[in-house]
Every structure is written in C-alpha cells, then in structure tokens.
Design an enzyme around this catalytic site. Structure first.
Site, PDB file in Angstrom:
ATOM      1  N   ASN A  45      -1.529  -0.106   7.359  1.00 14.99           N
ATOM      2  CA  ASN A  45      -0.994  -1.424   7.708  1.00 14.99           C
ATOM      3  C   ASN A  45      -0.111  -2.043   6.620  1.00 14.99           C
ATOM      4  O   ASN A  45       0.109  -3.237   6.589  1.00 14.99           O
ATOM      5  CB  ASN A  45      -2.113  -2.375   8.132  1.00 14.99           C
ATOM      6  CG  ASN A  45      -3.091  -2.680   7.019  1.00 14.99           C
ATOM      7  OD1 ASN A  45      -2.928  -2.265   5.880  1.00 14.99           O
ATOM      8  ND2 ASN A  45      -4.136  -3.409   7.369  1.00 14.99           N
ATOM      9  N   ARG A  62       3.090  -6.948   9.099  1.00 16.57           N
ATOM     10  CA  ARG A  62       2.338  -5.896   9.793  1.00 16.57           C
ATOM     11  C   ARG A  62       2.818  -5.714  11.228  1.00 16.57           C
ATOM     12  O   ARG A  62       2.822  -4.597  11.740  1.00 16.57           O
ATOM     13  CB  ARG A  62       0.851  -6.207   9.760  1.00 16.57           C
ATOM     14  CG  ARG A  62       0.257  -6.016   8.371  1.00 16.57           C
ATOM     15  CD  ARG A  62      -1.225  -6.284   8.387  1.00 16.57           C
ATOM     16  NE  ARG A  62      -1.829  -6.051   7.097  1.00 16.57           N
ATOM     17  CZ  ARG A  62      -2.818  -6.785   6.608  1.00 16.57           C
ATOM     18  NH1 ARG A  62      -3.306  -7.805   7.304  1.00 16.57           N
ATOM     19  NH2 ARG A  62      -3.340  -6.503   5.429  1.00 16.57           N
ATOM     20  N   LYS A  86       0.829  -1.200   0.000  1.00 19.14           N
ATOM     21  CA  LYS A  86       0.000   0.000   0.000  1.00 19.14           C
ATOM     22  C   LYS A  86       0.869   1.258   0.000  1.00 19.14           C
ATOM     23  O   LYS A  86       2.084   1.182   0.201  1.00 19.14           O
ATOM     24  CB  LYS A  86      -0.927  -0.043   1.217  1.00 19.14           C
ATOM     25  CG  LYS A  86      -1.902  -1.221   1.178  1.00 19.14           C
ATOM     26  CD  LYS A  86      -2.737  -1.258   2.442  1.00 19.14           C
ATOM     27  CE  LYS A  86      -3.715  -2.409   2.440  1.00 19.14           C
ATOM     28  NZ  LYS A  86      -4.518  -2.424   3.681  1.00 19.14           N
ATOM     29  N   HIS A 133      -1.640  -5.471   1.570  1.00 20.99           N
ATOM     30  CA  HIS A 133      -2.862  -6.256   1.367  1.00 20.99           C
ATOM     31  C   HIS A 133      -2.435  -7.599   0.799  1.00 20.99           C
ATOM     32  O   HIS A 133      -1.573  -7.659  -0.082  1.00 20.99           O
ATOM     33  CB  HIS A 133      -3.817  -5.578   0.376  1.00 20.99           C
ATOM     34  CG  HIS A 133      -4.880  -6.510  -0.111  1.00 20.99           C
ATOM     35  ND1 HIS A 133      -6.042  -6.723   0.593  1.00 20.99           N
ATOM     36  CD2 HIS A 133      -4.935  -7.325  -1.197  1.00 20.99           C
ATOM     37  CE1 HIS A 133      -6.770  -7.626  -0.054  1.00 20.99           C
ATOM     38  NE2 HIS A 133      -6.115  -8.002  -1.145  1.00 20.99           N
ATOM     39  N   THR A 145      -4.699  -8.018  10.499  1.00 18.82           N
ATOM     40  CA  THR A 145      -5.013  -6.753   9.825  1.00 18.82           C
ATOM     41  C   THR A 145      -4.619  -5.554  10.675  1.00 18.82           C
ATOM     42  O   THR A 145      -4.069  -4.576  10.170  1.00 18.82           O
ATOM     43  CB  THR A 145      -6.520  -6.704   9.492  1.00 18.82           C
ATOM     44  OG1 THR A 145      -6.838  -7.822   8.660  1.00 18.82           O
ATOM     45  CG2 THR A 145      -6.882  -5.420   8.778  1.00 18.82           C
ATOM     46  N   ARG A 166      -0.672 -14.865   3.863  1.00 15.72           N
ATOM     47  CA  ARG A 166      -1.462 -14.292   4.962  1.00 15.72           C
ATOM     48  C   ARG A 166      -0.771 -14.515   6.311  1.00 15.72           C
ATOM     49  O   ARG A 166      -0.784 -13.636   7.171  1.00 15.72           O
ATOM     50  CB  ARG A 166      -2.867 -14.901   4.990  1.00 15.72           C
ATOM     51  CG  ARG A 166      -3.753 -14.444   3.858  1.00 15.72           C
ATOM     52  CD  ARG A 166      -4.122 -12.990   3.939  1.00 15.72           C
ATOM     53  NE  ARG A 166      -5.057 -12.758   5.024  1.00 15.72           N
ATOM     54  CZ  ARG A 166      -5.769 -11.659   5.173  1.00 15.72           C
ATOM     55  NH1 ARG A 166      -5.656 -10.669   4.314  1.00 15.72           N
ATOM     56  NH2 ARG A 166      -6.587 -11.512   6.182  1.00 15.72           N
TER      57      ARG A 166
END
Length: 149
Positions: free
Chosen positions: A112, A102, A9, A115, A91, A85
C-alpha cells in the site's frame, strides 16, 4: 506546528513514486524537515510495528518492509498527522478514495505504498525511533505566513 512521520515503503520506492508523494504533501502546505533512505533492520521494524507483532499478517509485513529501502521523512504543519492521514487514504487501497495516495498508487493491502503516523502520539514515538535526536531541521517556508496565521 505539529510534526508527523511518513515512510514510503519498498514498493513505493521501487516504483519511483517518491517524487509524486513528496509533491502531494508539499502541495498541501506541509514542510519536510527530515528525510533519508534506509533499509530497516529487523529490530527497528519490530519496534515500529510493535502493535502488530502478534497478528497473523505480521511475518509477511515484516518481510515486505525489510525487502528493500524505505524513504523515511518527518513533515511539519498544522494538524500534520491528521492532514497526512487524510492524504494517505484508507489502509486497504481498494477502500481508499481516488485522489488519495493509496487510492491512486496502492496495489493491495500488502503493498500500500506508504505508512503515516495515525496520531500525534504515534508520530512522536515513530520520529524518536527513526530520527533520534538528530537529522531534523527548523526553517520557515516562504509561504508559511500565507498558509498559517
């Protein structure tokens, strides 16, 4: 082999974290098969986050994602979506374990860093949205015979 979608991001791009994030995914044995920088258009953001459009936080999420360039990638490997993941972490960075992306780099739930598709089905949808028909390559890494039987 499975494929999954990953997006660094705008905060991750601006903070110069692309190299560290790519290294973590490669160190795990995953293989990047597509990548590009893009400043996402509103229609693309709306389609990507369509399940969140009616949520109260969506306007700020959309503004954040559109605030700067994102680094879009497709990764390949055994159970790619689940593996990425796990590496990504929760998240909310304050709930993410140390050692996850993260947990180490995320500032708050609104910033964060990354994605990652949450399942093979969403990975297929997100890959089709961001890399429609082109841009993905197929190749064999030299360590694949050792990593995968």
């Amino acid at each position: 082999m499975d494929r999954t979608f990953v997006m660094i991001k705008p905060d991750g791009v601006q903070r110069g974290l692309i190299g560290q994030i790519v290294a973590r995914l490669e160190d795990k044995g995953l293989k990047m098969v597509a990548a590009r920088f893009e400043r996402l258009a509103e229609a693309t953001v709306n389609e990507h986050y369509r399940e969140h459009i009616e949520r109260s936080f969506y306007p700020s999420l959309k503004q954040y994602i559109m605030s700067g360039p994102c680094f879009l990638m497709v990764w390949e490997g055994k159970n790619a979506a689940a593996v990425v993941r796990t590496l990504t972490g929760a998240t909310n960075p304050s709930e993410a374990a140390p050692g996850t992306i993260r947990g180490d780099y995320g500032l708050d739930i609104g910033r964060n860093v990354i994605h990652a598709s949450d399942a093979p089905e969403s990975a297929a949808r997100e890959i089709a949205l961001h890399f429609p028909g082109t841009g993905q390559v197929t190749y064999t890494r030299i360590d694949e015979p050792v990593l995968y039987e």
